[in-house]
Design an enzyme around this catalytic site. Structure first.
Site, mmCIF file in Angstrom:
data_model
loop_
_atom_site.group_PDB
_atom_site.id
_atom_site.type_symbol
_atom_site.label_atom_id
_atom_site.label_comp_id
_atom_site.label_asym_id
_atom_site.label_seq_id
_atom_site.Cartn_x
_atom_site.Cartn_y
_atom_site.Cartn_z
ATOM 1 N N ASP A 1 -13.968 31.412 28.299
ATOM 2 C CA ASP A 1 -13.059 32.208 27.553
ATOM 3 C C ASP A 1 -12.761 31.526 25.852
ATOM 4 O O ASP A 1 -12.944 31.174 25.173
ATOM 5 C CB ASP A 1 -12.211 33.510 27.090
ATOM 6 C CG ASP A 1 -11.416 33.148 28.777
ATOM 7 O OD1 ASP A 1 -11.047 31.857 29.294
ATOM 8 O OD2 ASP A 1 -10.092 33.726 28.357
ATOM 9 N N ASN A 2 -12.416 29.704 27.179
ATOM 10 C CA ASN A 2 -11.537 28.964 26.596
ATOM 11 C C ASN A 2 -11.874 27.360 27.635
ATOM 12 O O ASN A 2 -12.366 27.746 28.392
ATOM 13 C CB ASN A 2 -10.050 28.789 26.295
ATOM 14 C CG ASN A 2 -9.295 29.359 26.555
ATOM 15 O OD1 ASN A 2 -8.643 30.529 26.511
ATOM 16 N ND2 ASN A 2 -8.531 28.820 27.593
ATOM 17 N N CYS B 1 -8.512 33.396 24.977
ATOM 18 C CA CYS B 1 -8.556 34.112 25.744
ATOM 19 C C CYS B 1 -8.627 35.722 24.266
ATOM 20 O O CYS B 1 -9.999 36.119 24.031
ATOM 21 C CB CYS B 1 -7.428 34.383 26.455
ATOM 22 S SG CYS B 1 -5.666 34.576 26.174
ATOM 23 N N ASP C 1 -11.576 33.155 32.547
ATOM 24 C CA ASP C 1 -10.524 32.901 31.326
ATOM 25 C C ASP C 1 -10.059 31.755 32.040
ATOM 26 O O ASP C 1 -9.575 32.027 33.068
ATOM 27 C CB ASP C 1 -9.271 34.467 31.888
ATOM 28 C CG ASP C 1 -8.352 34.643 31.039
ATOM 29 O OD1 ASP C 1 -8.256 33.337 29.908
ATOM 30 O OD2 ASP C 1 -7.923 35.770 31.355
ATOM 31 N N ASP C 2 -9.614 30.626 31.118
ATOM 32 C CA ASP C 2 -8.996 29.309 31.153
ATOM 33 C C ASP C 2 -9.754 28.728 32.685
ATOM 34 O O ASP C 2 -9.445 27.633 33.061
ATOM 35 C CB ASP C 2 -7.866 29.706 31.521
ATOM 36 C CG ASP C 2 -7.035 29.883 30.590
ATOM 37 O OD1 ASP C 2 -7.157 30.093 29.372
ATOM 38 O OD2 ASP C 2 -5.789 30.427 30.684
ATOM 39 N N HIS D 1 -7.682 42.234 26.025
ATOM 40 C CA HIS D 1 -6.549 41.985 25.619
ATOM 41 C C HIS D 1 -6.515 42.242 24.377
ATOM 42 O O HIS D 1 -6.634 40.824 23.134
ATOM 43 C CB HIS D 1 -6.465 40.553 26.558
ATOM 44 C CG HIS D 1 -5.111 40.310 25.882
ATOM 45 N ND1 HIS D 1 -4.980 38.769 26.193
ATOM 46 C CD2 HIS D 1 -3.947 39.540 25.200
ATOM 47 C CE1 HIS D 1 -3.631 37.911 26.292
ATOM 48 N NE2 HIS D 1 -2.934 38.997 25.858
ATOM 49 N N LYS E 1 -9.922 42.435 32.237
ATOM 50 C CA LYS E 1 -9.114 42.010 30.617
ATOM 51 C C LYS E 1 -9.353 42.201 29.499
ATOM 52 O O LYS E 1 -10.481 41.916 28.773
ATOM 53 C CB LYS E 1 -9.378 40.970 31.472
ATOM 54 C CG LYS E 1 -7.841 40.256 30.572
ATOM 55 C CD LYS E 1 -8.117 38.444 30.404
ATOM 56 C CE LYS E 1 -6.254 38.298 29.182
ATOM 57 N NZ LYS E 1 -6.089 36.632 29.646
ATOM 58 N N ARG F 1 -12.104 36.817 23.171
ATOM 59 C CA ARG F 1 -12.490 38.246 23.520
ATOM 60 C C ARG F 1 -13.127 38.503 22.075
ATOM 61 O O ARG F 1 -14.701 40.016 21.876
ATOM 62 C CB ARG F 1 -11.480 39.194 24.287
ATOM 63 C CG ARG F 1 -11.593 38.645 25.013
ATOM 64 C CD ARG F 1 -10.090 38.564 26.342
ATOM 65 N NE ARG F 1 -10.014 37.900 26.732
ATOM 66 C CZ ARG F 1 -10.535 37.395 27.987
ATOM 67 N NH1 ARG F 1 -11.309 38.316 28.781
ATOM 68 N NH2 ARG F 1 -10.252 36.211 29.160
ATOM 69 N N LYS G 1 -7.134 24.293 26.406
ATOM 70 C CA LYS G 1 -7.257 25.635 25.584
ATOM 71 C C LYS G 1 -6.224 25.331 24.209
ATOM 72 O O LYS G 1 -5.309 25.211 24.501
ATOM 73 C CB LYS G 1 -6.721 26.293 26.456
ATOM 74 C CG LYS G 1 -5.972 27.992 26.620
ATOM 75 C CD LYS G 1 -5.181 29.070 27.306
ATOM 76 C CE LYS G 1 -5.352 29.935 26.964
ATOM 77 N NZ LYS G 1 -4.138 30.651 28.119
ATOM 78 N N HIS H 1 -7.544 32.129 34.788
ATOM 79 C CA HIS H 1 -5.252 31.919 34.443
ATOM 80 C C HIS H 1 -5.007 31.916 35.301
ATOM 81 O O HIS H 1 -4.738 32.776 36.385
ATOM 82 C CB HIS H 1 -5.717 33.422 33.761
ATOM 83 C CG HIS H 1 -4.700 33.720 32.345
ATOM 84 N ND1 HIS H 1 -3.499 33.373 32.928
ATOM 85 C CD2 HIS H 1 -4.909 32.935 30.525
ATOM 86 C CE1 HIS H 1 -2.566 33.707 31.544
ATOM 87 N NE2 HIS H 1 -4.010 33.450 30.730
#
Length: 537
Positions: A328-329, A80, A42-43, A139, A137, A84, A379, A224
């Site tokens: 994710d990014n 994110c 994540d991130d 989300h 996660k 997803r 991001k 993240h």
């Protein structure tokens, strides 16, 4: 497709211990449907892990890369929730109901959760006889009945909401085990990344001995913000970032050549214009601490991935398990305004150092610029720095290329559903529970795993918060949303084959191509239900 270093040289160069290459238990028979594991950071930026040029210790991911396949041109959906939604459904985010984030804007494409016109990988693979497991996660649906077990997962542990304190649950966040709310222990033993890894291992031990194949989705929150890490992990990186973000970008760019991940045509983009030179930065010790903690968070995630791989190996199922790792990014610029100097995020204790449970820092724009080496932007933007992801694939029974191979074939997160359907011999439904299902947008990555190439998408598309892009072959049309003016900026055109870092805008020289690609993007936008960001309530 270009081959990288041979397996032995690659491992030696990275200092990796190859968990992925070990096998002490008889493996499953060739020809059986594979187990599938999707792991997502994540991130995390393009260059953070070792096999993509990073100095952070990621021996387990590096071992998977050295024995598997890496993608140079794999794309996420810029942030994110959209990523997803696309990963789980094989659709563009708007088609799945997550055109922005988790807020419901009263529009089918922007309802903030997976809609009833899509199906998830878990739902499709469960119908095909797979055991479906998730730890991490979610989300893409904050309330019941839109949690993971509602959408096809047999077992679940994790964070329903977005980023949270790693040592305790923030008051506005939700965790769950199955469909039951979960509250972490308040005795100092809890750390979010470890909890995700531990429960992934638990699920594998409980379900992995069954004859049915399994699908495991393991989306971490690391790295993240907030920058929280265990002291023993931070200690490994103390003093490692005195070269600053300028020096780190140069080092990673050089290392990307050493690991083979950088194509010859790639150039290092200039430092982001809103980032000061390291020599001019104030509070250097604080800036270094932020990057030390960020590195420790990725290190801890890699340790957990190692435990997951080891568990699969001990089950005797590693050779016939496809493991895919992505982000994710791109690296996340979010924190306080850099123009204020070196401000502290005061959502928590403004005097707490990054890493502690009472702190709430991000590593901010300067280090995110280094994470996305050699690209620009971050991001939420759809320039290459915002949407380019590592993709590491490991599957000894199925990848037909030499270990350590690298492919230039473009791929997109929408392709993961199609790949799972292909390998699981499953069927993507035309309707489910009486509702018509949007046709699949992705294409299977299987030909790339077997040959290094495939027939490309006719085009790939992005839109997030008014930032928009389309890629057709070597050409990419991309535009920013001017946040100050609340309006779209002009299109930019890049030859990605020659200018992956997006330094030479060709829009003025090729107006006909710009017009044709814009028309294609607008047609796509109408199809997926795009609404101009300024028109959302």
């Amino acid at each position: 497709m270009q081959l990288g270093l041979d397996r032995r040289s690659f491992l030696k160069a990275l200092g990796a211990t190859s968990l992925a290459g070990c096998s002490s238990v008889p493996e499953s028979r060739a020809g059986e449907r594979p187990n599938i594991v999707v792991i997502m950071a994540d991130d995390m930026g393009f260059s953070d892990i070792g096999s993509y040029g990073g100095e952070i210790s990621t021996p387990n991911l590096d071992a998977l890369a050295a024995n598997g396949l890496r993608f140079r041109q794999f794309y996420n959906a810029a942030r994110c929730c959209p990523t997803r939604a696309s990963l789980l459904t094989g659709l563009y985010p708007h088609q799945a109901g997550v055109g922005h984030m988790v807020a419901d804007y009263g529009h089918p494409s922007y309802q903030g959760r997976l809609n009833e016109s899509c199906v998830t990988i878990a739902e499709v693979l469960k119908d095909a006889g797979y055991t479906t497991l998730m730890s991490g996660k979610w989300h893409v649906g904050e309330s019941r009945p839109h949690w993971p077990v509602d959408r096809g997962f047999d077992d679940y542990f994790g964070l329903i909401s977005g980023g949270s304190n790693y040592f305790k649950l923030d008051g506005a966040r939700q965790m769950a085990t199955g469909n039951d709310p979960y509250t972490p222990p308040d005795d100092g033993s809890f750390y979010m990344t470890d909890a995700f890894s531990d429960n992934a291992v638990r699920f594998l031990e409980e379900h992995g001995t069954k004859p049915d194949p399994f699908f495991l989705y393991l989306p971490y929150t690391a790295p993240h913000w907030p920058l929280h890490a265990k002291p023993e992990d931070i200690e490994k990186y103390v003093g490692k970032y005195g070269m600053g973000w300028d020096g780190l970008r140069r080092q990673r760019f050089a290392r990307q050549q050493d690991t083979g991940i950088r194509a010859e045509t790639w150039t290092l983009s200039p430092r982001d214009p809103d980032v000061p030179a390291w020599d001019d930065a104030q509070d250097k010790a604080l800036w270094e601490r932020r990057m030390e903690v960020y590195a420790a968070m990725i290190d801890c995630m890699d340790q957990g991935i190692g435990r997951v791989v080891e568990t699969i190996r001990n089950l005797g199922k590693l050779d016939n398990t496809l493991i895919m790792f992505l982000s994710d990014n791109g690296g996340c610029h979010e924190n306080a305004d850099i123009e204020q100097g070196s401000p502290r995020n005061t959502w928590a204790d403004p005097n707490a150092m990054p890493g502690d449970a009472g702190s709430f820092d991000g590593y901010d724009r300067p280090w995110a610029n280094a994470s996305n080496t050699p690209f620009r932007m971050f991001k939420s933007w759809v320039h290459e720095g915002g949407i380019s992801s590592p993709l590491v694939c490991h599957w000894p029974d199925g990848i037909k290329l030499p270990g350590g191979s690298i492919t230039d074939a473009p791929g997109h997160v929408i392709d993961l559903m199609a790949t799972c359907i292909d390998l699981a011999e499953a069927e993507y439904p035309a309707e489910r529970n009486g509702r018509e299902i949007v046709p699949l947008e992705g294409k299977s990555l299987r030909p790339i795993l077997e040959t290094g190439t495939r027939d490309a998408h006719e085009a790939l598309y992005w839109e997030h918060q008014g930032n928009r892009a389309i890629r057709q072959g070597r050409w990419k049309l991309v535009a920013l949303r001017d946040r100050a003016m609340q309006a779209a900026k002009p299109w930019e055109l890049y030859d990605i084959a020659e200018d992956r870092s997006e330094q030479h805008d060709l829009a003025a020289e090729m107006p006909e191509r710009v017009a044709a690609m814009e028309d294609a993007w607008l047609e796509w936008g109408e199809k997926v239900g795009w609404v101009p960001f300024e028109q959302l309530p």
